[in-house]
Design a protein around this motif. Structure first.
Motif, short mmCIF file in Angstrom:
data_model
loop_
_atom_site.label_atom_id
_atom_site.label_comp_id
_atom_site.label_asym_id
_atom_site.label_seq_id
_atom_site.Cartn_x
_atom_site.Cartn_y
_atom_site.Cartn_z
N THR A 146 -7.17 -7.53 -0.43
CA THR A 146 -6.13 -7.06 -1.35
C THR A 146 -5.05 -6.34 -0.56
O THR A 146 -5.36 -5.39 0.17
CB THR A 146 -6.73 -6.10 -2.41
N ASN A 166 -2.24 -2.60 -5.62
CA ASN A 166 -3.66 -2.56 -5.33
C ASN A 166 -4.30 -1.39 -6.08
O ASN A 166 -3.93 -0.23 -5.88
CB ASN A 166 -3.83 -2.38 -3.81
N SER A 170 -10.08 -8.67 -6.57
CA SER A 170 -8.67 -8.29 -6.47
C SER A 170 -8.44 -6.81 -6.76
O SER A 170 -7.31 -6.36 -6.86
CB SER A 170 -7.84 -9.12 -7.46
N PHE A 215 -2.85 -12.35 -0.02
CA PHE A 215 -4.08 -11.95 -0.70
C PHE A 215 -5.14 -13.02 -0.47
O PHE A 215 -4.84 -14.20 -0.21
CB PHE A 215 -3.86 -11.70 -2.19
N TYR A 258 -8.81 -13.71 -2.49
CA TYR A 258 -9.75 -13.26 -3.51
C TYR A 258 -10.84 -14.30 -3.74
O TYR A 258 -10.59 -15.51 -3.70
CB TYR A 258 -9.02 -13.00 -4.84
#
Length: 462
Positions: free
Chosen positions: A131, A137, A181, A277, A279
């Motif tokens: 993240t 965040n 996330s 990112f 995830y």
């Protein structure tokens, strides 16, 4: 509960999808063959938005969900599948009182705290969780609250997903994608991050159980909505990408109020320089990409301030070529590619000979140059040959053609926008549903012209 089997796939008579975003929520009903039947939508009225805060009302969201379910509820057995926006928090005390509203990714609290945390720690946390280092965040929003008096009363930390799932079923669960996330989840070890929890002085009892996307629990009988099962589902980013899961060589670009470009990969990939990112989707897949604050919201601003509309913008795009005028589209600060909340929009090279049409063309191009920047960063991490498009941009063939000309890649546009609602269901059921699409090929001659202007654009970035 009676289950129906077709071609080896367990199904219900009906499926209701609930898609919860940061400005609205939508419910859609499908039959047992996943054919779309009906939709119900609600736009939030109780948003706290003042440049620093961006909070939603949980009580408003609860009422809207129940109202939508009552509108769409079928008479026979059905299931509910959840899709929610990422990066949200809500704090509660041990008596179940809410200490905050639903704090969304767009809330900027936590930005000032970034400078208070050691750079080495922030980098380690990013490499562990995937993240990005940014106030979107949730970790940094929680670090902000750690420094507030309210923190001493915090007993539980929620996101939109586990709020809704607990509300509907009584089970405090979160799906692995939304957990991943949150900035609190160790994606390498598959558990809540000790690094994050120690920094925030949290324990596991304050966080929900993490479940795979197909985890389900019965709908509470108290709602009098019949017999149903609630499937925890996934995040909005994963859902948008899974619609095109059969197109292995394509990235998915979601272009709505904001934009994000994503690919599905088989391993976690993070890059400290570009700050993508990464995830978890499930045990075999990761969602990798770049999110931007600026997209359709900038186009809407252009229409409002310059008293124009998309019909006029399309007419200008058909006839104009880019000039030496450059527009940086950062009206809303920026996540990727700049990761700078203080970034601002500006014209560069504006002179007396420029006319209104030049400004409008430059602004639209600036929005799309920003998209191209994120596309090129993602291609460097994970090569692909084209883009599959979702979101409001799909309604304008002229704008899509301009985007194709600027990025220099073919763009797939779904012929049926109802397809976008199926991503989470495809993931939960492990389905690949054929999507009818139109391919928009780039005009390579125009691409060369735009490419020169794009280099000017890159040179002017802060």
């Amino acid at each position: 509960m009676i289950l129906f089997y077709e071609e080896g796939i367990m199904s219900y008579r009906y499926t209701i999808s609930i898609d919860v975003g940061t400005t609205n929520l939508k419910l859609a009903r499908f039959d047992h063959q996943l054919q779309f039947e009906e939709e119900w939508a609600y736009r939030y009225q109780e948003i706290r938005s003042d440049g620093l805060h961006y909070e939603l009302s949980w009580s408003e969201m609860q009422l809207a969900i129940l109202r939508g379910l009552r509108e769409l509820k079928p008479e026979s057995n059905y299931r509910i599948v959840l899709t929610t926006a990422m990066h949200s928090i809500l704090l509660r005390d041990d008596e179940y009182h809410d200490l905050t509203g639903i704090v969304t990714w767009a809330d900027k609290r936590g930005h000032q705290e970034l400078s208070l945390i050691d750079d080495a720690f922030k980098e380690d946390l990013y490499l562990t969780t995937g993240t990005p280092i940014h106030s979107m965040n949730p970790f940094y929003k929680l670090y902000y609250h750690l420094r507030q008096p309210v923190w001493h009363s915090v007993a539980k930390i929620y996101s939109i997903k586990d709020l809704i799932f607990e509300f509907l079923t009584g089970e405090w669960w979160i799906d692995v994608s939304n957990a991943s996330s949150s900035g609190l989840y160790d994606s390498q070890r598959g558990q809540w991050s000790e690094l994050a929890l120690d920094k925030l002085q949290l324990n596991l009892a304050q966080l929900p159980l993490v479940k795979e996307c197909n985890a389900a629990a019965p709908l509470l009988a108290e709602f009098d909505l019949g017999q149903a099962e609630v499937v925890i589902g996934t995040s909005d980013g994963v859902s948008s990408s899974f619609v095109y899961r059969s197109f292995n060589d394509y990235a998915v670009l979601s272009f709505g109020t904001s934009h994000a470009v994503r690919v599905i990969a088989n391993e976690m990939r993070v890059d400290l320089d570009s700050m993508n990112f990464s995830y978890i989707i499930d045990q075999q897949h990761y969602l990798i990409g770049y999110p931007s604050n600026n997209a359709g919201n900038v186009l809407d601003w252009i229409c409002s301030v310059y008293q124009t509309n998309f019909k006029e913008l399309e007419a200008i795009i058909k006839t104009k070529t880019p000039s030496n005028l450059v527009f940086l589209p950062f009206l809303n600060g920026e996540r990727a590619p700049l990761w700078d909340e203080q970034a601002v929009a500006k014209f560069i090279g504006l002179e007396r000979h420029h006319h209104r049409e030049d400004l409008l063309m430059a602004m639209v191009c600036g929005v799309f140059y920003n998209v191209r920047h994120n596309v090129e960063n993602l291609r460097a991490l994970h090569p692909f040959k084209g883009i599959a498009l979702t979101g409001g941009l799909t309604y304008s063939k002229v704008l899509v053609q301009l985007l194709a000309d600027i990025v220099g890649l073919p763009i797939l546009v779904p012929k049926d926008n109802a397809a976008e609602r199926l991503g989470t269901i495809m993931l939960v059921d492990d389905l690949t549903i054929p999507i009818a699409y139109e391919e928009i090929a780039p005009d390579l001659n125009r691409h060369q012209v735009f490419n020169l202007n794009f280099q000017h654009y890159l040179a002017e970035l802060p």
